[in-house]
Design a protein around this motif. Structure first.
Motif, PDB file in Angstrom:
ATOM      1  N   LEU A   1       3.794   9.704   2.299  1.00 45.74           N
ATOM      2  CA  LEU A   1       3.376   8.580   3.144  1.00 45.74           C
ATOM      3  C   LEU A   1       3.093   8.991   4.591  1.00 45.74           C
ATOM      4  O   LEU A   1       2.628   8.174   5.382  1.00 45.74           O
ATOM      5  CB  LEU A   1       4.454   7.485   3.145  1.00 45.74           C
ATOM      6  CG  LEU A   1       4.791   6.850   1.789  1.00 45.74           C
ATOM      7  CD1 LEU A   1       5.875   5.794   1.968  1.00 45.74           C
ATOM      8  CD2 LEU A   1       3.541   6.232   1.159  1.00 45.74           C
ATOM      9  N   VAL A   2       3.360  10.240   4.943  1.00 44.79           N
ATOM     10  CA  VAL A   2       3.189  10.627   6.355  1.00 44.79           C
ATOM     11  C   VAL A   2       1.712  10.558   6.746  1.00 44.79           C
ATOM     12  O   VAL A   2       0.835  11.074   6.058  1.00 44.79           O
ATOM     13  CB  VAL A   2       3.745  12.043   6.613  1.00 44.79           C
ATOM     14  CG1 VAL A   2       3.375  12.523   8.013  1.00 44.79           C
ATOM     15  CG2 VAL A   2       5.266  12.041   6.440  1.00 44.79           C
ATOM     16  N   ASN A   3       1.464   9.882   7.850  1.00 40.83           N
ATOM     17  CA  ASN A   3       0.105   9.778   8.393  1.00 40.83           C
ATOM     18  C   ASN A   3      -0.137  10.974   9.321  1.00 40.83           C
ATOM     19  O   ASN A   3       0.020  10.880  10.538  1.00 40.83           O
ATOM     20  CB  ASN A   3      -0.046   8.449   9.146  1.00 40.83           C
ATOM     21  CG  ASN A   3      -1.475   8.231   9.621  1.00 40.83           C
ATOM     22  OD1 ASN A   3      -2.309   9.127   9.540  1.00 40.83           O
ATOM     23  ND2 ASN A   3      -1.743   7.035  10.115  1.00 40.83           N
ATOM     24  N   TRP A   4      -0.514  12.105   8.709  1.00 41.86           N
ATOM     25  CA  TRP A   4      -0.694  13.330   9.495  1.00 41.86           C
ATOM     26  C   TRP A   4      -1.795  13.175  10.540  1.00 41.86           C
ATOM     27  O   TRP A   4      -1.740  13.790  11.603  1.00 41.86           O
ATOM     28  CB  TRP A   4      -0.994  14.521   8.569  1.00 41.86           C
ATOM     29  CG  TRP A   4       0.208  14.947   7.788  1.00 41.86           C
ATOM     30  CD1 TRP A   4       0.424  14.788   6.444  1.00 41.86           C
ATOM     31  CD2 TRP A   4       1.391  15.596   8.306  1.00 41.86           C
ATOM     32  NE1 TRP A   4       1.665  15.292   6.103  1.00 41.86           N
ATOM     33  CE2 TRP A   4       2.272  15.796   7.220  1.00 41.86           C
ATOM     34  CE3 TRP A   4       1.792  16.020   9.579  1.00 41.86           C
ATOM     35  CZ2 TRP A   4       3.530  16.404   7.358  1.00 41.86           C
ATOM     36  CZ3 TRP A   4       3.035  16.624   9.723  1.00 41.86           C
ATOM     37  CH2 TRP A   4       3.879  16.814   8.629  1.00 41.86           C
ATOM     38  N   ASN A   5      -2.804  12.344  10.237  1.00 40.65           N
ATOM     39  CA  ASN A   5      -3.872  12.132  11.233  1.00 40.65           C
ATOM     40  C   ASN A   5      -3.281  11.593  12.530  1.00 40.65           C
ATOM     41  O   ASN A   5      -3.652  12.017  13.621  1.00 40.65           O
ATOM     42  CB  ASN A   5      -4.934  11.157  10.685  1.00 40.65           C
ATOM     43  CG  ASN A   5      -5.646  11.718   9.464  1.00 40.65           C
ATOM     44  OD1 ASN A   5      -5.850  12.931   9.366  1.00 40.65           O
ATOM     45  ND2 ASN A   5      -6.002  10.848   8.536  1.00 40.65           N
TER      46      ASN A   5
ATOM     47  N   ALA B   1       0.808  -1.230   0.000  1.00 42.75           N
ATOM     48  CA  ALA B   1       0.000   0.000   0.000  1.00 42.75           C
ATOM     49  C   ALA B   1       0.836   1.272   0.000  1.00 42.75           C
ATOM     50  O   ALA B   1       0.305   2.363  -0.216  1.00 42.75           O
ATOM     51  CB  ALA B   1      -0.947   0.011   1.207  1.00 42.75           C
ATOM     52  N   LEU B   2       2.144   1.144   0.262  1.00 38.18           N
ATOM     53  CA  LEU B   2       2.993   2.343   0.315  1.00 38.18           C
ATOM     54  C   LEU B   2       3.714   2.598  -1.003  1.00 38.18           C
ATOM     55  O   LEU B   2       4.468   3.560  -1.140  1.00 38.18           O
ATOM     56  CB  LEU B   2       4.005   2.229   1.465  1.00 38.18           C
ATOM     57  CG  LEU B   2       3.402   1.966   2.857  1.00 38.18           C
ATOM     58  CD1 LEU B   2       4.510   1.902   3.911  1.00 38.18           C
ATOM     59  CD2 LEU B   2       2.366   3.023   3.231  1.00 38.18           C
ATOM     60  N   GLU B   3       3.473   1.717  -1.973  1.00 36.25           N
ATOM     61  CA  GLU B   3       4.094   1.914  -3.287  1.00 36.25           C
ATOM     62  C   GLU B   3       3.507   3.150  -3.944  1.00 36.25           C
ATOM     63  O   GLU B   3       2.352   3.482  -3.679  1.00 36.25           O
ATOM     64  CB  GLU B   3       3.873   0.662  -4.149  1.00 36.25           C
ATOM     65  CG  GLU B   3       4.631  -0.537  -3.589  1.00 36.25           C
ATOM     66  CD  GLU B   3       4.864  -1.640  -4.623  1.00 36.25           C
ATOM     67  OE1 GLU B   3       4.312  -1.545  -5.732  1.00 36.25           O
ATOM     68  OE2 GLU B   3       5.600  -2.578  -4.323  1.00 36.25           O
TER      69      GLU B   3
ATOM     70  N   ALA C   1      -0.346   6.772   0.390  1.00 35.02           N
ATOM     71  CA  ALA C   1      -0.389   8.155  -0.111  1.00 35.02           C
ATOM     72  C   ALA C   1      -1.841   8.587  -0.343  1.00 35.02           C
ATOM     73  O   ALA C   1      -2.638   7.839  -0.906  1.00 35.02           O
ATOM     74  CB  ALA C   1       0.413   8.254  -1.402  1.00 35.02           C
ATOM     75  N   GLY C   2      -2.171   9.771   0.130  1.00 36.47           N
ATOM     76  CA  GLY C   2      -3.532  10.295  -0.025  1.00 36.47           C
ATOM     77  C   GLY C   2      -4.464   9.921   1.111  1.00 36.47           C
ATOM     78  O   GLY C   2      -5.578  10.424   1.198  1.00 36.47           O
TER      79      GLY C   2
END
Ligand code: MN
Length: 230
Positions: free
Chosen positions: A215-219, A39-41, A113-114
């Motif tokens: 990829l940063v999980n800002w949440n 999922a991080l590709e 991403a997203g």
């Protein structure tokens, strides 16, 4: 009687599952990834994630559990408690305890991403106050990761004075450890060990750091930031 025993067994089983799935309590266990391994590709490839999570991170967990068997005073301690007193243990506890904590924190710092959301208004306001802009924070964070000689980690932390700061640690050290030069509550981390990026980026650590941000999980970072301010 059988019913009572069954209920007790079930309760014990559930307690064990809860302990195991929290990851940071004993017995230490490899937490499942919070997303599919691909999922991080394209920013982080599936094979890298598989090896990094399934072999490297699992290795730290196994080695840490082995240390618990040889050090009775480790029994029952949470990983955070071990970090706070890590100077009282040997290098294997420091390396594997840090390895387990840091990787657990790293996987949760990312999202496909997203899917990771955006920095909260509160976090952006603190970033602007302490760094000038989000762009400047990213620049300094990448620089910390790039200049960490050898293996280690770059961190965004909340200091005891409740300010945001960037720090880098060597090997598997982290800002929760009593031996850390810069201490604080981590809210974001990136792994700059070569095993984190070598298959896709080879020796181009700067390129990995530049391309990692989607990829940063800002949440998750927002929630860690709010908790650190309490
Ligand atoms: Mn790693």
């Amino acid at each position: 009687m059988i019913n009572k025993l069954s209920v007790l067994a079930l309760a014990l089983f559930c307690a064990t599952v809860v302990m195991a799935t929290t990851g940071l309590a004993q017995p230490f266990a490899l937490p499942a990834l919070p997303y599919a391994n691909d999922a991080l590709e394209p920013y982080m490839d599936k094979l890298t994630v598989d090896i990094h999570h399934g072999l490297h991170h699992q290795g730290y967990v196994n080695n840490l559990n082995a240390q618990v068997k040889t050090f009775p005073k480790l029994e029952g301690m949470t990983l955070e408690a071990i970090m706070a007193k890590v100077s009282t243990f040997n290098a294997a506890v420091r390396g594997n305890g840090g390895g387990h904590y840091n990787h657990d924190f790293f996987w949760k710092s990312m999202a496909p991403a997203g899917k990771g959301g955006e920095p909260s208004a509160e976090l952006i306001s603190a970033i602007n106050y302490d760094f000038g802009s989000l762009g400047e924070l990213k620049k300094q964070f990448n620089q910390a990761g790039l200049t960490r000689l050898g293996s280690g980690w770059a961190w965004l932390i909340v200091t005891p004075e409740k300010k945001l700061a960037i720090t880098a640690t060597a090997n598997q050290d982290n800002p929760l450890m009593d031996i850390a030069e810069v201490k604080g509550t981590p809210i974001l981390v990136v792994d700059v060990w070569e095993h984190a990026y070598y298959l896709s980026y080879q020796n181009r650590r700067a390129s990995f750091l530049n391309q990692w941000w989607p990829l940063v999980n800002w949440n998750e970072v927002n929630s860690r930031f709010a908790k650190a301010l309490r």
